[in-house]
Design a protein around this motif. Sequence first.
Motif, PDB file in Angstrom:
ATOM      1  N   VAL A   1       0.861  -1.184   0.000  1.00 18.40           N
ATOM      2  CA  VAL A   1       0.000   0.000   0.000  1.00 18.40           C
ATOM      3  C   VAL A   1       0.895   1.230   0.000  1.00 18.40           C
ATOM      4  N   THR A   2       0.450   2.261  -0.669  1.00 19.68           N
ATOM      5  CA  THR A   2       1.265   3.468  -0.786  1.00 19.68           C
ATOM      6  C   THR A   2       1.301   4.223   0.540  1.00 19.68           C
ATOM      7  N   ARG A   3       2.472   4.771   0.866  1.00 23.34           N
ATOM      8  CA  ARG A   3       2.646   5.595   2.063  1.00 23.34           C
ATOM      9  C   ARG A   3       2.408   7.070   1.751  1.00 23.34           C
ATOM     10  N   VAL A   4       2.439   7.416   0.482  1.00 24.88           N
ATOM     11  CA  VAL A   4       2.364   8.824   0.081  1.00 24.88           C
ATOM     12  C   VAL A   4       1.260   8.995  -0.944  1.00 24.88           C
ATOM     13  N   GLU A   5       0.786  10.197  -1.048  1.00 22.90           N
ATOM     14  CA  GLU A   5      -0.182  10.522  -2.091  1.00 22.90           C
ATOM     15  C   GLU A   5       0.580  10.685  -3.396  1.00 22.90           C
ATOM     16  N   LEU A   6       0.070  10.054  -4.447  1.00 22.24           N
ATOM     17  CA  LEU A   6       0.730  10.111  -5.747  1.00 22.24           C
ATOM     18  C   LEU A   6       0.018  11.116  -6.635  1.00 22.24           C
ATOM     19  N   LYS A   7       0.740  12.127  -7.042  1.00 22.27           N
ATOM     20  CA  LYS A   7       0.177  13.133  -7.940  1.00 22.27           C
ATOM     21  C   LYS A   7       0.245  12.626  -9.371  1.00 22.27           C
ATOM     22  N   ALA A   8      -0.626  13.135 -10.211  1.00 15.83           N
ATOM     23  CA  ALA A   8      -0.631  12.740 -11.619  1.00 15.83           C
ATOM     24  C   ALA A   8       0.728  13.033 -12.247  1.00 15.83           C
ATOM     25  N   ARG A   9       1.266  12.054 -12.964  1.00 17.60           N
ATOM     26  CA  ARG A   9       2.550  12.242 -13.620  1.00 17.60           C
ATOM     27  C   ARG A   9       2.614  11.355 -14.864  1.00 17.60           C
ATOM     28  N   ARG A  10       2.978  11.932 -15.952  1.00 17.43           N
ATOM     29  CA  ARG A  10       3.119  11.227 -17.222  1.00 17.43           C
ATOM     30  C   ARG A  10       1.890  10.375 -17.532  1.00 17.43           C
ATOM     31  N   GLY A  11       0.707  10.978 -17.397  1.00 19.61           N
ATOM     32  CA  GLY A  11      -0.519  10.283 -17.755  1.00 19.61           C
ATOM     33  C   GLY A  11      -1.080   9.383 -16.677  1.00 19.61           C
ATOM     34  N   VAL A  12      -0.404   9.289 -15.508  1.00 21.47           N
ATOM     35  CA  VAL A  12      -0.870   8.444 -14.412  1.00 21.47           C
ATOM     36  C   VAL A  12      -1.807   9.263 -13.528  1.00 21.47           C
ATOM     37  N   ALA A  13      -2.928   8.654 -13.145  1.00 23.25           N
ATOM     38  CA  ALA A  13      -3.931   9.382 -12.362  1.00 23.25           C
ATOM     39  C   ALA A  13      -3.462   9.616 -10.928  1.00 23.25           C
ATOM     40  N   ASP A  14      -4.102  10.601 -10.268  1.00 22.52           N
ATOM     41  CA  ASP A  14      -3.858  10.826  -8.846  1.00 22.52           C
ATOM     42  C   ASP A  14      -4.267   9.578  -8.056  1.00 22.52           C
ATOM     43  N   ARG A  15      -3.481   9.299  -7.004  1.00 22.84           N
ATOM     44  CA  ARG A  15      -3.843   8.186  -6.129  1.00 22.84           C
ATOM     45  C   ARG A  15      -3.619   8.624  -4.685  1.00 22.84           C
ATOM     46  N   PRO A  16      -4.585   8.352  -3.824  1.00 16.34           N
ATOM     47  CA  PRO A  16      -4.446   8.745  -2.421  1.00 16.34           C
ATOM     48  C   PRO A  16      -3.467   7.821  -1.699  1.00 16.34           C
ATOM     49  N   ARG A  17      -2.977   8.282  -0.576  1.00 15.54           N
ATOM     50  CA  ARG A  17      -2.176   7.419   0.275  1.00 15.54           C
ATOM     51  C   ARG A  17      -3.019   6.217   0.699  1.00 15.54           C
TER      52      ARG A  17
ATOM     53  N   HIS B   1      17.344   1.910  -6.213  1.00 12.31           N
ATOM     54  CA  HIS B   1      16.530   2.029  -7.415  1.00 12.31           C
ATOM     55  C   HIS B   1      15.063   1.725  -7.087  1.00 12.31           C
ATOM     56  N   ALA B   2      14.191   2.019  -8.064  1.00 14.20           N
ATOM     57  CA  ALA B   2      12.746   1.952  -7.820  1.00 14.20           C
ATOM     58  C   ALA B   2      12.185   0.554  -8.110  1.00 14.20           C
ATOM     59  N   TYR B   3      11.041   0.278  -7.473  1.00 13.60           N
ATOM     60  CA  TYR B   3      10.240  -0.906  -7.728  1.00 13.60           C
ATOM     61  C   TYR B   3       9.187  -0.553  -8.791  1.00 13.60           C
ATOM     62  N   ARG B   4       8.687  -1.589  -9.441  1.00 16.81           N
ATOM     63  CA  ARG B   4       7.555  -1.389 -10.344  1.00 16.81           C
ATOM     64  C   ARG B   4       6.327  -1.968  -9.651  1.00 16.81           C
ATOM     65  N   VAL B   5       5.303  -1.125  -9.429  1.00 18.29           N
ATOM     66  CA  VAL B   5       4.099  -1.523  -8.689  1.00 18.29           C
ATOM     67  C   VAL B   5       2.880  -1.372  -9.600  1.00 18.29           C
ATOM     68  N   ARG B   6       2.021  -2.437  -9.641  1.00 23.52           N
ATOM     69  CA  ARG B   6       0.797  -2.400 -10.435  1.00 23.52           C
ATOM     70  C   ARG B   6      -0.399  -2.290  -9.490  1.00 23.52           C
TER      71      ARG B   6
ATOM     72  N   ASP C   1      -6.337  -1.467 -10.891  1.00 23.75           N
ATOM     73  CA  ASP C   1      -6.924  -1.121 -12.182  1.00 23.75           C
ATOM     74  C   ASP C   1      -5.962  -1.385 -13.339  1.00 23.75           C
ATOM     75  N   GLY C   2      -4.811  -1.979 -13.031  1.00 26.93           N
ATOM     76  CA  GLY C   2      -3.864  -2.342 -14.076  1.00 26.93           C
ATOM     77  C   GLY C   2      -2.795  -1.305 -14.354  1.00 26.93           C
ATOM     78  N   GLU C   3      -2.920  -0.113 -13.792  1.00 23.52           N
ATOM     79  CA  GLU C   3      -1.932   0.939 -14.024  1.00 23.52           C
ATOM     80  C   GLU C   3      -0.667   0.659 -13.214  1.00 23.52           C
ATOM     81  N   GLU C   4       0.511   0.951 -13.774  1.00 28.17           N
ATOM     82  CA  GLU C   4       1.789   0.698 -13.112  1.00 28.17           C
ATOM     83  C   GLU C   4       2.538   2.005 -12.881  1.00 28.17           C
ATOM     84  N   VAL C   5       3.260   2.066 -11.753  1.00 24.33           N
ATOM     85  CA  VAL C   5       4.102   3.227 -11.433  1.00 24.33           C
ATOM     86  C   VAL C   5       5.409   2.732 -10.844  1.00 24.33           C
ATOM     87  N   SER C   6       6.401   3.610 -10.834  1.00 21.19           N
ATOM     88  CA  SER C   6       7.681   3.313 -10.182  1.00 21.19           C
ATOM     89  C   SER C   6       7.687   3.947  -8.806  1.00 21.19           C
ATOM     90  N   LEU C   7       7.971   3.161  -7.791  1.00 16.08           N
ATOM     91  CA  LEU C   7       7.996   3.661  -6.415  1.00 16.08           C
ATOM     92  C   LEU C   7       9.282   3.230  -5.735  1.00 16.08           C
TER      93      LEU C   7
END
Length: 499
Positions: A20-36, A51-56, A59-65
């Motif tokens: 689960v995310t510890r931080v609120e994710l702001k929209a970046r490079r087409g990725v939607a906002d996500r709450p903590r 280095h970063a992890y890849r998290v899905r 809804d199928g969207e992936e980000v680097s965290l």
Amino acid sequence: MSEGPPKNPNLIVPAGTQVVTRVELKARRGVADRPRGALGEVVASPLDNFHAYRVRFVDGEEVSLHRREFAIWRERQREEATRGPAVLEDFEIYREHVIYRCVVGSRAYGLEHEGSDTDVRGIYLPPADLEWSLYGVPEQLEDDETQECYWELKKFLVMALKANPNVLECLYSPLVLEAKPIAQELLALRSSFLSKLIYPSYNGYVRSQFKKIDQDLRNHGEIRWKHAMHLVRLLLAGIVALREGHVPLSTGEHKEKLLAIKRGEIRWEEVDAWHLYGFPSPDSDFDLRGVHVLPLRDMVGLDPGRETIEVSGMREGMELDLVTHDVKKFVGLLLRKNGYVLEQLLSPLVVHTTPEHEELKALARGCVTRHHAHHYLGFAGTEWKLFEKERPRRVKPLLYVYRVLLTGIHLMRTGEVEANLEKLNESFGRSQLRDLIARKREGAETSLLDDADLAFHEGEYRRLVSELEAAHEKSSLPEQPSTRAELNDYLVRARLAAR
């Protein structure tokens, strides 16, 4: 969900772990906002936590965290057939498997103060189902909040066999908090991990760190005195380990001097003066000299053994130059008033010693005569000629000229062998020598001299030659060695013992 940082940031979280995310994710490079608190799954893990992890997400969207941006979702009910083993739980899942805990650091060294941390180190033995799983286990567990660090048993053993200072100190810590039976077996075997690898392991690390301190001093004008203190402590511990066969953590008689280093009360030049001649530069090599005993069969057979062994090259990242003479040749040089072998034998910087070495040192003092002045006069003359021929002229050969002459004068006056130029200059008080030593330390082996200084140094050379000749005439040292018969007996015993 924990709101603080991950308890073990060095643990690599495997793919398939729910997070689960510890931080609120702001929209970046087409990725939607996500709450903590957004739920996701690790789909790709890095080799390290820089280095970063890849998290899905669901809804199928992936980000680097990065590791600090998510926490592990502690759900244990997922089906292992499709999702792998139960989700790892950072530090806690392994804590129950710790088999050895001890205190190291300043509290074990006797250098603590009221605000000192309690550094706990040890070993953990993971269960087979985790060890043999697809994901394996971390080699090292750390908890910065509690100052704890535990190595996986296999990793610990490999490091101990390589004479890693951290794990050897762990084995020899006098402050043991917990030792399960299997760890007690290991402690009973701890002397088995002591080998000559201590020299390259301890010395190589300290040498590399001293270079970094020199760089910090040149670039920023600052020294981390606490770090410098621990490097000196490590050198002292390595010497004891090689000589006495145990790893000391208590600093004993060196405590006050080490604390003075920590407080910055001792000049860096003095802290850095660990080479015999007292003027190493950052790229100085290591000149090792010694004595060996040829077996009797090599002395009486058709094929004589090697009287002199010479080895040079890179060892463990260090440039080494080793020369060792058979004991008969070495004793012969002592009796011929060779000051060079006298300096080697009486050097305070000892890598390996034996009772035979100590006996030879005692006998060698009876070989010191007033005629050793001829050795130093000849040696200085040779060094000066080499210096004069060089174009351009370097600092290093000139320092050898001064070192040889001052060693000779000091020997004639006191009967004591001192080859460290900085220590010699404490009594001679030559300001130009302090400047030359500083230049060589700060620069490289090829540091150059200004032409304007050459006339001055030539005058100093001739004056010191005259001073050495006068010291020879006035010396109260004997004319001949007094221990020749004892050295003959020593040689015979050494040869027979080497059969």
